[in-house]
Design an enzyme around this catalytic site. Structure first.
Site, PDB file in Angstrom:
ATOM      1  N   GLU A 134       2.657   0.541  -6.199  1.00  0.00           N
ATOM      2  CA  GLU A 134       1.644   1.319  -6.606  1.00  0.00           C
ATOM      3  C   GLU A 134       1.787   2.479  -7.398  1.00  0.00           C
ATOM      4  O   GLU A 134       3.088   2.661  -7.181  1.00  0.00           O
ATOM      5  CB  GLU A 134       0.757   1.281  -5.311  1.00  0.00           C
ATOM      6  CG  GLU A 134       0.052   0.051  -4.849  1.00  0.00           C
ATOM      7  CD  GLU A 134      -0.584   0.238  -3.406  1.00  0.00           C
ATOM      8  OE1 GLU A 134      -0.929   1.236  -2.934  1.00  0.00           O
ATOM      9  OE2 GLU A 134      -0.853  -0.814  -2.867  1.00  0.00           O
ATOM     10  N   HIS A 176     -11.586   9.384  -1.114  1.00  0.00           N
ATOM     11  CA  HIS A 176     -10.883   8.155  -0.621  1.00  0.00           C
ATOM     12  C   HIS A 176     -10.153   8.382   0.760  1.00  0.00           C
ATOM     13  O   HIS A 176     -10.193   7.940   1.615  1.00  0.00           O
ATOM     14  CB  HIS A 176      -9.848   7.637  -1.455  1.00  0.00           C
ATOM     15  CG  HIS A 176      -9.019   6.395  -1.134  1.00  0.00           C
ATOM     16  ND1 HIS A 176      -9.764   5.402  -0.778  1.00  0.00           N
ATOM     17  CD2 HIS A 176      -7.947   6.339  -1.059  1.00  0.00           C
ATOM     18  CE1 HIS A 176      -8.860   4.355  -0.298  1.00  0.00           C
ATOM     19  NE2 HIS A 176      -7.607   4.849  -0.604  1.00  0.00           N
ATOM     20  N   GLY A 178      -9.192   2.528  14.678  1.00  0.00           N
ATOM     21  CA  GLY A 178      -8.268   2.337  13.477  1.00  0.00           C
ATOM     22  C   GLY A 178      -6.779   2.185  13.906  1.00  0.00           C
ATOM     23  O   GLY A 178      -6.674   2.149  14.971  1.00  0.00           O
ATOM     24  N   GLY A 213      -4.326  -2.222  -0.486  1.00  0.00           N
ATOM     25  CA  GLY A 213      -3.035  -2.320  -1.158  1.00  0.00           C
ATOM     26  C   GLY A 213      -2.012  -2.575  -0.151  1.00  0.00           C
ATOM     27  O   GLY A 213      -1.412  -3.705  -0.331  1.00  0.00           O
ATOM     28  N   ARG A 259      -1.858   9.205  -8.043  1.00  0.00           N
ATOM     29  CA  ARG A 259      -3.125   9.089  -8.150  1.00  0.00           C
ATOM     30  C   ARG A 259      -3.749  10.260  -8.493  1.00  0.00           C
ATOM     31  O   ARG A 259      -5.078  10.066  -9.022  1.00  0.00           O
ATOM     32  CB  ARG A 259      -3.902   8.258  -7.083  1.00  0.00           C
ATOM     33  CG  ARG A 259      -3.832   8.611  -5.537  1.00  0.00           C
ATOM     34  CD  ARG A 259      -4.464   7.949  -4.595  1.00  0.00           C
ATOM     35  NE  ARG A 259      -4.254   6.515  -4.507  1.00  0.00           N
ATOM     36  CZ  ARG A 259      -4.221   5.736  -3.359  1.00  0.00           C
ATOM     37  NH1 ARG A 259      -4.503   6.407  -2.079  1.00  0.00           N
ATOM     38  NH2 ARG A 259      -3.831   4.424  -3.136  1.00  0.00           N
ATOM     39  N   ARG A 289      -1.342  12.216  -1.347  1.00  0.00           N
ATOM     40  CA  ARG A 289      -0.869  11.169  -0.431  1.00  0.00           C
ATOM     41  C   ARG A 289      -0.323  10.178  -1.446  1.00  0.00           C
ATOM     42  O   ARG A 289      -1.029   9.906  -2.372  1.00  0.00           O
ATOM     43  CB  ARG A 289      -1.876  10.520   0.444  1.00  0.00           C
ATOM     44  CG  ARG A 289      -1.259   9.533   1.075  1.00  0.00           C
ATOM     45  CD  ARG A 289      -2.184   8.936   2.344  1.00  0.00           C
ATOM     46  NE  ARG A 289      -3.439   8.379   1.874  1.00  0.00           N
ATOM     47  CZ  ARG A 289      -3.536   7.101   1.148  1.00  0.00           C
ATOM     48  NH1 ARG A 289      -2.495   6.347   0.928  1.00  0.00           N
ATOM     49  NH2 ARG A 289      -4.718   6.702   0.790  1.00  0.00           N
ATOM     50  N   HIS A 330      -9.561   8.498  -5.124  1.00  0.00           N
ATOM     51  CA  HIS A 330      -9.083   7.335  -5.739  1.00  0.00           C
ATOM     52  C   HIS A 330      -9.253   7.032  -6.921  1.00  0.00           C
ATOM     53  O   HIS A 330     -10.456   7.270  -7.250  1.00  0.00           O
ATOM     54  CB  HIS A 330      -9.290   6.100  -4.598  1.00  0.00           C
ATOM     55  CG  HIS A 330      -8.263   5.146  -4.923  1.00  0.00           C
ATOM     56  ND1 HIS A 330      -8.398   3.988  -6.074  1.00  0.00           N
ATOM     57  CD2 HIS A 330      -7.287   4.373  -4.280  1.00  0.00           C
ATOM     58  CE1 HIS A 330      -7.743   3.079  -6.170  1.00  0.00           C
ATOM     59  NE2 HIS A 330      -6.998   3.285  -4.683  1.00  0.00           N
TER      60      HIS A 330
HETATM   61  C1  SIN Z   1      -5.413   0.919  -2.639  1.00  0.00           C
HETATM   62  O1  SIN Z   1      -5.365   0.001  -2.505  1.00  0.00           O
HETATM   63  O2  SIN Z   1      -5.381   1.281  -3.832  1.00  0.00           O
HETATM   64  C2  SIN Z   1      -5.428   1.949  -1.723  1.00  0.00           C
HETATM   65  C3  SIN Z   1      -4.053   1.966  -0.872  1.00  0.00           C
HETATM   66  C4  SIN Z   1      -4.084   3.514  -0.411  1.00  0.00           C
HETATM   67  O3  SIN Z   1      -4.940   4.394  -0.261  1.00  0.00           O
HETATM   68  O4  SIN Z   1      -3.092   3.841   0.074  1.00  0.00           O
END
Ligand code: SIN
Length: 543
Positions: free
Chosen positions: A130, A353, A30, A64, A292, A388, A246
């Site tokens: 976000e 997530h 990754g 994101g 979140r 996070r 998430h």
């Molecule tokens: C998202 O696109 O909502 C996930 C991005 C992330 O996990 O930071």
């Protein structure tokens, strides 16, 4: 108490297994692993081992983007403050400051390496927003395919320019340790069977663990193998109670549980319940753009209040063409189920997530085991605290991948070349002859974790879940299973037990860890990390 977990998953005798020698081995392909590879001195022999095809990792599915201060009206201090606030008083300020300060350069470097981030008409980077971010600062690519684009560009560089040796479809069974140091890993692939890979320095970048939960955004590879191998090898693990859920995962019977990016809420999409009520303002002034943990918790509460299995994300008040164009991947996925994301509400609910906990690393990516480094989601660096901040994960992979790569490269360069195999041997009793139904245990485990160690946890049910998993561990971990699906299950059992243990110990609610029996945050007693080491009692360290 965590039951005894055997040191190795399989027996081995060095004379019967081929040996391979490298200077540096990177486990995982990754963003963290790829970034680490780019720092390895070209004079060193580098091997990258990936569990699936090279491109298959959690990073590839990131929608994101990457957060970094790039807008003229934004400041590094804002990003630091947002990260610490989301982390619920458990983030490490100096780590947060260092990572956030490095973010813009890392993003520019990705562009120099060929990543095509989305741009405004005049050529400036298009910046999204976000949950938990006070400013627009998230770069993205191809609308909602950021991970795919970054990984494409990075793989190209690693393959074509660095010509690294890569073993894809190779499972890491265990790290090899001798006299308290990591010496490489025992790996398996269909072509060569088991192989000892002896490495002067090993960098673990094995990613996440969402697959231990029934509902998850993570791909099939994310079974927490790296967490489990580190635990068996005796490395210190931290923060294992913090699995991030998430808020918006597509919820349609028969569909994969696809991520519905938080960036949709950043662009103005709203959450409504089954009666059409927009409920987030009832829970938090920031509404859909709260961090979140708050959004996930509110969704779960609203699902309970309305006695409905999901809530809905609606975008009907936004420009329809813009929505479809900004989120083409999500539009395609939803279209398959007859949902037009611009006009129809998307059924969503939370899912596992991101694993915040992992092998504890210092600012250079050094673990507690000499010669073992780590970066990315498999680690606990202190950046995320107890929750996070969105789009800080690819960033962490870049920063820590680069640091672990550079530091391990320096260490390998300093080491003389007379590096030999160590006569390690593992004989183990292999209990039980009955064939196990691996799929049955795996499904039961995932359901149990979702039910008892999910968004809300409670002491009594955590204890019962721990006992059930202990039973499975007793009969499934002492057996010699012969391939990746069995080893993966053994890893998932061990990892789940660690999550349960840490979640039981933390008698408060903080960030993503919510206890119905301890709903308050208790800074007096719990501004501490829980550390787990195989064969030792848990320990606690102050932030
Ligand atoms: C998202 O696109 O909502 C996930 C991005 C992330 O996990 O930071």
């Amino acid at each position: 108490m965590i039951p005894p977990i055997p040191r190795y998953l399989v027996p081995f005798q060095p004379k019967r297994i081929p040996h391979h020698f490298v200077d540096v081995m990177i486990l995982g392909g990754g963003i963290a692993g790829l970034r680490a590879a780019m720092e390895i001195d070209p004079r060193l022999e580098l091997l990258m081992v990936t569990k699936d095809r090279m491109r298959e990792s959690n990073s590839r599915y990131a929608q994101g983007g990457i957060a970094g201060v790039l807008a003229p009206d934004d400041r590094l201090d804002n990003h630091v403050a947002d990260t610490l606030a989301a982390g619920a008083n458990l983030g490490d300020r100096s780590v947060v400051e260092q990572v956030i300060h490095e973010a813009p350069d890392h993003i520019r470097q990705l562009i120099a390496w060929g990543t095509r981030f989305d741009e405004e008409e005049g050529g400036d980077l298009m910046l999204g927003r976000e949950g938990g971010h006070s400013h627009h600062r998230v770069v993205h690519a191809m609308g909602d395919a950021t991970g795919k684009e970054i990984i494409r560009a990075m793989i190209h560089r690693v393959r074509e320019e660095l010509q690294a040796q890569i073993w894809p479809n190779t499972f890491v069974i265990d790290l090899l340790t001798h006299e308290g140091e990591c010496r490489g890993a025992l790996v398996w692939n269909a072509k060569h069977g088991k192989t000892f890979v002896w490495a002067k320095q090993t960098i673990l970048c094995t990613g996440g663990a969402g697959q231990v939960y029934r509902e998850t955004t993570n791909p099939a590879v994310a079974t927490g193998d790296g967490h489990a191998v580190c635990y068996r090898a005796g490395a210190v693990l931290a923060d294992m109670e913090f699995m991030q859920f998430h808020p918006t995962v597509l919820y349609i019977a028969g569909s994969s549980r696809s991520l519905i990016t938080e960036a949709m809420r950043g662009e103005g999409s709203q959450l409504v319940d089954s009666t059409g009520h927009r409920f987030m303002p009832d829970y938090d002034d920031r509404a859909e753009l709260a961090p979140r943990d708050i959004v996930s918790r509110s969704i779960v509460e609203q699902m309970a209040k309305t006695n409905h299995p999901c809530v809905y994300l609606r975008s009907g008040h936004l420009d329809a063409d813009w929505v479809r164009q900004r989120f083409p991947g999500i539009a395609r996925t939803c279209q398959e189920f007859g949902i037009d994301i611009a006009t129809d509400p998307i059924p969503v609910r939370p899912g596992a997530h991101y694993m915040i906990g992992g092998v504890r690393v210092d600012p250079e990516g050094r673990t507690s085991l000499p010669r073992l480094w780590a970066a990315g989601e498999a680690t606990a660096s202190g950046l995320h605290g107890a929750n996070r901040l969105a789009s800080n994960s690819l960033l962490e992979g870049l920063v820590y991948g680069a640091r672990a790569g550079a530091a391990s490269s320096r260490a390998a360069m300093e080491e003389p070349d007379h590096f030999r195999a160590i006569p390690l041997e593992n004989s183990m009793e292999t209990g039980g002859h009955e064939n196990l139904d691996l799929a049955d245990i795996r499904n039961s485990l995932k359901s149990l974790m979702w039910r008892d160690a999910g968004v809300w946890r409670e002491g009594e049910t955590l204890a019962a879940a721990g006992q059930t998993i202990d039973g499975w561990i007793r009969y499934a971990l002492g057996r010699q299973l012969s391939g990746p699906s069995g080893w993966e299950l053994q890893n998932m059992l061990a990892l789940s037990r660690l999550i349960i243990e840490a979640a039981t110990l933390r008698t408060e609610s903080r960030g993503v860890h919510l206890r119905t029996d301890f709903p308050e945050t208790d800074d007096d007693h719990w501004r501490r990390h829980i550390l787990l080491v195989r064969g030792k009692k848990p320990t606690f360290v102050e932030v």
